[in-house]
Design a protein around this motif. Structure first.
Motif, PDB file in Angstrom:
ATOM      1  N   MET A  21       0.826  -1.192   0.000  1.00  0.00           N
ATOM      2  CA  MET A  21       0.000   0.000   0.000  1.00  0.00           C
ATOM      3  C   MET A  21       0.868   1.252   0.000  1.00  0.00           C
ATOM      4  O   MET A  21       1.853   1.329   0.728  1.00  0.00           O
ATOM      5  CB  MET A  21      -0.926   0.016   1.215  1.00  0.00           C
ATOM      6  CG  MET A  21      -1.987  -1.082   1.190  1.00  0.00           C
ATOM      7  SD  MET A  21      -3.022  -1.040   2.667  1.00  0.00           S
ATOM      8  CE  MET A  21      -4.187  -2.340   2.271  1.00  0.00           C
ATOM      9  N   ILE A  22       0.495   2.212  -0.800  1.00  0.00           N
ATOM     10  CA  ILE A  22       1.208   3.485  -0.874  1.00  0.00           C
ATOM     11  C   ILE A  22       0.300   4.564  -0.274  1.00  0.00           C
ATOM     12  O   ILE A  22      -0.831   4.750  -0.722  1.00  0.00           O
ATOM     13  CB  ILE A  22       1.558   3.848  -2.334  1.00  0.00           C
ATOM     14  CG1 ILE A  22       2.388   2.730  -2.967  1.00  0.00           C
ATOM     15  CG2 ILE A  22       2.285   5.182  -2.384  1.00  0.00           C
ATOM     16  CD1 ILE A  22       3.702   2.478  -2.270  1.00  0.00           C
ATOM     17  N   PRO A  23       0.773   5.280   0.746  1.00  0.00           N
ATOM     18  CA  PRO A  23      -0.071   6.306   1.359  1.00  0.00           C
ATOM     19  C   PRO A  23      -0.286   7.494   0.424  1.00  0.00           C
ATOM     20  O   PRO A  23       0.609   7.885  -0.328  1.00  0.00           O
ATOM     21  CB  PRO A  23       0.735   6.717   2.594  1.00  0.00           C
ATOM     22  CG  PRO A  23       2.151   6.379   2.264  1.00  0.00           C
ATOM     23  CD  PRO A  23       2.089   5.154   1.389  1.00  0.00           C
ATOM     24  N   GLY A  28       3.171   1.522   4.931  1.00  0.00           N
ATOM     25  CA  GLY A  28       2.089   2.448   4.613  1.00  0.00           C
ATOM     26  C   GLY A  28       1.935   3.609   5.565  1.00  0.00           C
ATOM     27  O   GLY A  28       1.119   4.506   5.340  1.00  0.00           O
ATOM     28  N   LYS A  83      -1.397   6.763  10.157  1.00  0.00           N
ATOM     29  CA  LYS A  83      -2.077   5.976   9.122  1.00  0.00           C
ATOM     30  C   LYS A  83      -2.951   6.919   8.295  1.00  0.00           C
ATOM     31  O   LYS A  83      -3.918   7.479   8.823  1.00  0.00           O
ATOM     32  CB  LYS A  83      -2.916   4.870   9.755  1.00  0.00           C
ATOM     33  CG  LYS A  83      -3.641   4.002   8.732  1.00  0.00           C
ATOM     34  CD  LYS A  83      -4.400   2.874   9.399  1.00  0.00           C
ATOM     35  CE  LYS A  83      -5.147   2.003   8.395  1.00  0.00           C
ATOM     36  NZ  LYS A  83      -5.840   0.860   9.047  1.00  0.00           N
ATOM     37  N   ILE A 112      -5.299   5.128   1.069  1.00  0.00           N
ATOM     38  CA  ILE A 112      -4.115   4.436   0.578  1.00  0.00           C
ATOM     39  C   ILE A 112      -4.376   3.900  -0.817  1.00  0.00           C
ATOM     40  O   ILE A 112      -5.515   3.626  -1.191  1.00  0.00           O
ATOM     41  CB  ILE A 112      -3.700   3.279   1.516  1.00  0.00           C
ATOM     42  CG1 ILE A 112      -4.881   2.371   1.815  1.00  0.00           C
ATOM     43  CG2 ILE A 112      -3.079   3.792   2.789  1.00  0.00           C
ATOM     44  CD1 ILE A 112      -4.553   1.203   2.688  1.00  0.00           C
ATOM     45  N   GLU A 142      -3.610   0.921  -3.425  1.00  0.00           N
ATOM     46  CA  GLU A 142      -3.127  -0.444  -3.520  1.00  0.00           C
ATOM     47  C   GLU A 142      -2.457  -0.677  -4.852  1.00  0.00           C
ATOM     48  O   GLU A 142      -2.943  -0.249  -5.907  1.00  0.00           O
ATOM     49  CB  GLU A 142      -4.291  -1.436  -3.348  1.00  0.00           C
ATOM     50  CG  GLU A 142      -4.915  -1.408  -1.967  1.00  0.00           C
ATOM     51  CD  GLU A 142      -5.932  -2.531  -1.781  1.00  0.00           C
ATOM     52  OE1 GLU A 142      -5.744  -3.588  -2.431  1.00  0.00           O
ATOM     53  OE2 GLU A 142      -6.877  -2.325  -1.031  1.00  0.00           O
TER      54      GLU A 142
END
Length: 490
Positions: A14-16, A439, A483, A487, A489
């Motif tokens: 996952m890339i924030p 992430g 968090k 995000i 995917e």
């Protein structure tokens, strides 16, 4: 054999994506991390925080700062490595829903007792009765108690007891514990069991033949005298190689136990923390509605909490390479509660940061973290595996924290650095890198200058450049893991 795993599940792919709301939250978190986090001039022993010695406790003002700033009353605060329960107690006092887990049975007993209200008059009267009956048994049932002592442990545990506790102390402690076990109310029984433990694990070693139990560096005294002035041990020949032979006077276990439970009742009295006064927390300016905390034995690598259900995590992970060995001290009390040395040794191997290298799962980690591990491995292969195990387990922990946090939630880590074989192993930087790979967004790392005595770190008047403790005892680091709300995917 060591096994290596990629551990690239959904979270690590996952890339924030930080939007405007995230940016605002990150700026707020960064301001908190750059504030004064020392709290040297503030009292940290209020409420039930002083119930029992525990190594490397952070001051309650630290979790309180983040709880008040990042959550609202009624929201959920988690500490999956709760130790002495500082975060859990502060979250409870501030009206948040507190959840805590720890793998250490003494940590569970301590935290549970600190957050459980009691009836003061009932406890004081029962405490006096326990002491009275225990003294009668000590004087008139010695043979019977000695027989119990000879049969209640296996040989290894019995050898441990005989090495660290003088015979009269054993009889007195067993007499007290027998009376505690007769208490019907489990909460009150736990209250007295914790007071019992607290007279063993103290900075001076309490009623045992050990010193520095609170610092997890126990060593047996060279000479000890009991409360009646009798010499109960003289090991000066064993310590002939040292320049100075340590000695101590062992106080009466009966008097110490009475002093300790009275002190703990008094601490509850200061905030009106009793079963018939739940709304009278006089320590605070105004009443706060409180939710009953939930605490249990649990492993931070597999947190038994629903996904996206936690608003804030505040915790203090263990040091790498077992630099603070909690079980080394805690077993002095736990053996009296029915654990064997073999059971505790096996349990200790499950702790994050333990030094076992057999059958451990080693993950592929981000590049700078792997480089740190490889540089240490060139100096000491086994220590390199130990560090690799630590970071692999901490990746599991961070992955679980990412899972249980709500989008927009924060995890705050209070960590110490470690120097292994002369190498700085970059704990805050590597944990930040691992968290980012999962992430999290990491806006900054705060620095907290330690008051060594109040943080209860092992101290020494001499400088030892080979000591892991001394090389990183002057400051610790506060990492904020955020968090994001959204995000992407891959």
């Amino acid at each position: 054999m060591n096994k290596t795993s990629d551990l690239r599940g959904v979270v690590s792919l996952m890339i924030p994506v930080a939007d405007v709301t995230d940016q605002t939250a990150l700026k707020k978190l960064n301001r908190l991390l750059t504030d004064d986090l020392d709290f040297h001039d503030q009292d940290s022993r209020y409420a039930s925080h002083s119930f029992h010695a525990f190594p490397a406790k952070f001051p309650p003002q630290l979790p309180a700062k983040f709880i008040q700033s990042l959550t609202n009353p009624g929201e959920t605060v988690l500490d999956p490595m709760m130790g002495s329960g500082t975060t859990v107690l502060e979250a409870f006092l501030l009206g948040r829903e507190a959840i805590g887990f720890d793998i250490d049975p003494l940590a569970l007993l301590l935290t549970k007792t600190k957050i459980t209200p009691i009836h003061p008059h009932q406890v004081m009267a029962l405490g006096r009765e326990i002491v009275h009956r225990a003294k009668v048994s000590f004087h008139y049932r010695r043979d019977e108690i000695e027989h119990e002592l000879s049969t209640c442990w296996d040989e290894e545990t019995k050898e441990f007891i005989n090495y660290w506790f003088a015979k009269d102390v054993q009889i007195a402690l067993k007499a007290i514990l027998n009376e505690i076990e007769k208490v019907d109310d489990e909460d009150i029984k736990d209250f007295f069991k914790l007071s019992f433990s607290a007279i063993i694990i103290t900075k001076s070693g309490g009623v045992s033949l050990a010193l520095d139990l609170a610092h997890t560096r126990p060593h047996r005294v060279g000479r000890a005298v009991d409360w009646n002035g009798n010499v109960v041990c003289d090991f000066r020949r064993e310590h002939a190689h040292t320049k100075r032979v340590s000695s101590k006077k062992i106080r009466s276990p009966f008097e110490e136990f009475e002093r300790r439970y009275t002190q703990n009742v008094r601490a509850f009295r200061e905030i009106g923390f009793f079963t018939d006064q739940m709304n009278m927390f006089e320590y605070f300016d105004k009443p706060v509605s409180r939710l009953k905390p939930y605490v249990a034995i649990g492993n931070a690598q597999c947190i038994p909490v629903n996904s996206s259900s936690v608003d804030l995590i505040v915790t203090s992970p263990p040091y790498a390479s077992n630099a603070i060995d909690y079980m080394r001290a805690h077993k002095f009390s736990l053996v009296w509660f029915g654990y064997t040395i073999a059971e505790l040794t096996t349990h200790r191997r499950k702790y994050i940061g333990a030094e076992g290298t057999r059958d451990v799962l080693l993950h592929n980690l981000p590049p700078n973290t792997m480089d740190t591990i490889e540089r240490l491995s060139l100096k000491d292969r086994k220590k390199g595996i130990v560090l690799h195990r630590y970071y692999s387990e901490m990746k599991n922990v961070l992955s679980e924290m990412f899972r249980v946090l709500k989008p927009g939630g924060t995890a705050v880590f209070v960590v110490g650095n470690s120097n292994i074989r002369g190498q700085d192993v970059s704990i805050p930087e590597c944990l930040s890198e691992i968290g980012t790979s999962l992430g999290f967004l990491v806006p900054g790392i705060g620095i907290r200058r330690l008051d060594r005595n109040r943080r209860m770190m092992p101290t020494s008047t001499t400088i030892n450049n080979e000591s892991q403790i001394q090389q990183r005892m002057h400051e610790e680091y506060v990492i904020g893991f955020y968090k994001p709300l959204r995000i992407q995917e891959l």
